[in-house]
Design a protein around this motif. Structure first.
Motif, PDB file in Angstrom:
ATOM      1  N   TRP A  19      32.693  -4.975 -58.087  1.00 32.82           N
ATOM      2  CA  TRP A  19      34.363  -5.332 -58.463  1.00 32.82           C
ATOM      3  C   TRP A  19      35.177  -4.656 -57.605  1.00 32.82           C
ATOM      4  O   TRP A  19      35.059  -3.617 -56.508  1.00 32.82           O
ATOM      5  CB  TRP A  19      34.280  -4.181 -59.539  1.00 32.82           C
ATOM      6  N   LYS A  20      36.844  -5.650 -57.715  1.00 32.43           N
ATOM      7  CA  LYS A  20      37.334  -4.967 -56.346  1.00 32.43           C
ATOM      8  C   LYS A  20      38.867  -5.049 -57.168  1.00 32.43           C
ATOM      9  O   LYS A  20      38.865  -5.861 -58.330  1.00 32.43           O
ATOM     10  CB  LYS A  20      37.231  -5.325 -55.110  1.00 32.43           C
ATOM     11  N   ARG A 170      19.666  -5.215 -56.263  1.00 27.96           N
ATOM     12  CA  ARG A 170      19.745  -6.799 -56.312  1.00 27.96           C
ATOM     13  C   ARG A 170      20.257  -7.242 -57.323  1.00 27.96           C
ATOM     14  O   ARG A 170      20.455  -8.652 -56.481  1.00 27.96           O
ATOM     15  CB  ARG A 170      17.613  -6.894 -56.159  1.00 27.96           C
ATOM     16  N   ASN A 171      20.697  -6.863 -57.865  1.00 34.78           N
ATOM     17  CA  ASN A 171      21.495  -7.305 -59.422  1.00 34.78           C
ATOM     18  C   ASN A 171      22.763  -6.546 -59.213  1.00 34.78           C
ATOM     19  O   ASN A 171      22.890  -5.839 -60.256  1.00 34.78           O
ATOM     20  CB  ASN A 171      21.042  -7.310 -60.191  1.00 34.78           C
ATOM     21  N   PRO A 172      23.526  -6.981 -58.323  1.00 33.49           N
ATOM     22  CA  PRO A 172      24.734  -5.650 -58.367  1.00 33.49           C
ATOM     23  C   PRO A 172      25.984  -6.026 -59.246  1.00 33.49           C
ATOM     24  O   PRO A 172      27.442  -6.356 -58.118  1.00 33.49           O
ATOM     25  CB  PRO A 172      25.198  -5.985 -56.811  1.00 33.49           C
ATOM     26  N   TRP A 173      25.685  -6.881 -59.845  1.00 37.01           N
ATOM     27  CA  TRP A 173      26.829  -7.094 -61.633  1.00 37.01           C
ATOM     28  C   TRP A 173      27.543  -5.573 -62.160  1.00 37.01           C
ATOM     29  O   TRP A 173      26.829  -4.810 -62.101  1.00 37.01           O
ATOM     30  CB  TRP A 173      26.192  -7.863 -62.597  1.00 37.01           C
ATOM     31  N   GLU A 174      28.690  -6.283 -61.625  1.00 40.21           N
ATOM     32  CA  GLU A 174      29.835  -4.676 -62.418  1.00 40.21           C
ATOM     33  C   GLU A 174      31.177  -5.389 -63.562  1.00 40.21           C
ATOM     34  O   GLU A 174      31.558  -6.243 -63.395  1.00 40.21           O
ATOM     35  CB  GLU A 174      30.690  -4.423 -61.453  1.00 40.21           C
ATOM     36  N   GLU A 175      30.898  -4.950 -64.957  1.00 49.19           N
ATOM     37  CA  GLU A 175      32.724  -4.992 -65.770  1.00 49.19           C
ATOM     38  C   GLU A 175      33.209  -4.043 -65.734  1.00 49.19           C
ATOM     39  O   GLU A 175      32.171  -3.008 -65.970  1.00 49.19           O
ATOM     40  CB  GLU A 175      31.395  -6.015 -66.426  1.00 49.19           C
ATOM     41  N   VAL A 176      34.175  -3.915 -65.432  1.00 46.91           N
ATOM     42  CA  VAL A 176      35.353  -3.782 -66.878  1.00 46.91           C
ATOM     43  C   VAL A 176      34.784  -2.665 -68.312  1.00 46.91           C
ATOM     44  O   VAL A 176      34.733  -3.807 -69.489  1.00 46.91           O
ATOM     45  CB  VAL A 176      36.648  -3.453 -66.190  1.00 46.91           C
ATOM     46  N   LEU A 177      34.559  -1.878 -68.204  1.00 48.39           N
ATOM     47  CA  LEU A 177      34.153  -1.394 -69.581  1.00 48.39           C
ATOM     48  C   LEU A 177      34.991  -1.112 -70.334  1.00 48.39           C
ATOM     49  O   LEU A 177      35.085  -0.637 -72.187  1.00 48.39           O
ATOM     50  CB  LEU A 177      33.357  -0.158 -70.059  1.00 48.39           C
TER      51      LEU A 177
END
Length: 227
Positions: A19-20, A170-177
């Motif tokens: 996330w940026k 290896r799985n750098p997903w990010e989401e806004v909670l």
């Protein structure tokens, strides 16, 4: 998935990346956090979610999965447990003294500034109906969060956010909670009565608050409390 000259390329959704902040928004700090955990006597290893009448409200929090229900340790349990710990520390001290070494000392607790909420009880969420703290995501609770996941607190010049992601690099997903305008944050204060003094409290302008712990220590806390 896009077609470019007969070749197909896969375009990952926006959350499949670090996330940026958008252009024009400045990142102040970010780091891994979780709801804090009690450390003193009757509340050790426990946390509660309260309203201003000190009722347990975790069953009222919208979208939250079921979690553990805690009770405060009895004085007898505290006496027995603390006695065993004291004996163990003494034995370790004697063993290391005989070996010519030192067992080391655990990070100590600071002085409690709020015994009602740090020693007699340990709410990590204090929120009347309709207040901001009630909207915080359940993923901040270590007792509910899967072992594979992490949560991060992000502070920008405009917003306060909670991100969810995976531990696996290896799985750098990010989401806004969760997010709120920075204008709704009244104060971010360090709580000295915690292991390593890593706990801090975020108080919102509506009077609700939460108690979190920084899993990255001073690297996050210094920026948060100075902002």
């Amino acid at each position: 998935m896009n077609d470019t000259g007969g070749h197909q390329t896969v375009t990952e959704p926006p959350y499949r990346q670090h996330w940026k902040p958008p252009e024009g928004e400045e990142l102040v700090t970010r780091g891994r956090v979780a709801f804090a955990t009690g450390t003193a006597g009757r509340v050790e290893g426990r946390r509660w979610f309260r309203d201003p009448e000190r009722r347990d409200i975790q069953g009222e929090l919208i979208g939250w999965p079921a979690g553990p229900s805690y009770r405060r340790r009895s004085w007898f349990e505290r006496f027995v447990w603390d006695g065993l710990v004291a004996i163990l520390v003494l034995l370790l001290t004697l063993v290391f003294a005989l070996l010519g070494g030192s067992p080391g000392q655990p990070e100590g607790l600071g002085r409690s500034e709020d015994p009602e909420n740090e020693e007699k009880d340990f709410p990590v969420l204090w929120a009347a109906p309709g207040t901001i703290a009630r909207t915080l995501p359940w993923q901040l609770d270590p007792a509910r969060l899967p072992d594979t996941d992490v949560t991060e607190l992000v502070l920008t010049d405009r917003r306060l956010l909670v991100l969810g992601g995976l531990k696996d690099p290896r799985n750098p997903w990010e989401e806004v909670l969760w997010e709120t305008d920075r204008s709704t944050v009244a104060a971010i204060e360090r709580r000295p009565f915690s292991v390593g003094q890593r706990n801090f409290r975020i108080t919102f302008t509506d009077g609700s608050w939460c108690r979190l712990t920084s899993l990255e220590g001073e690297a996050l806390l210094g920026h948060l409390t100075a902002a």
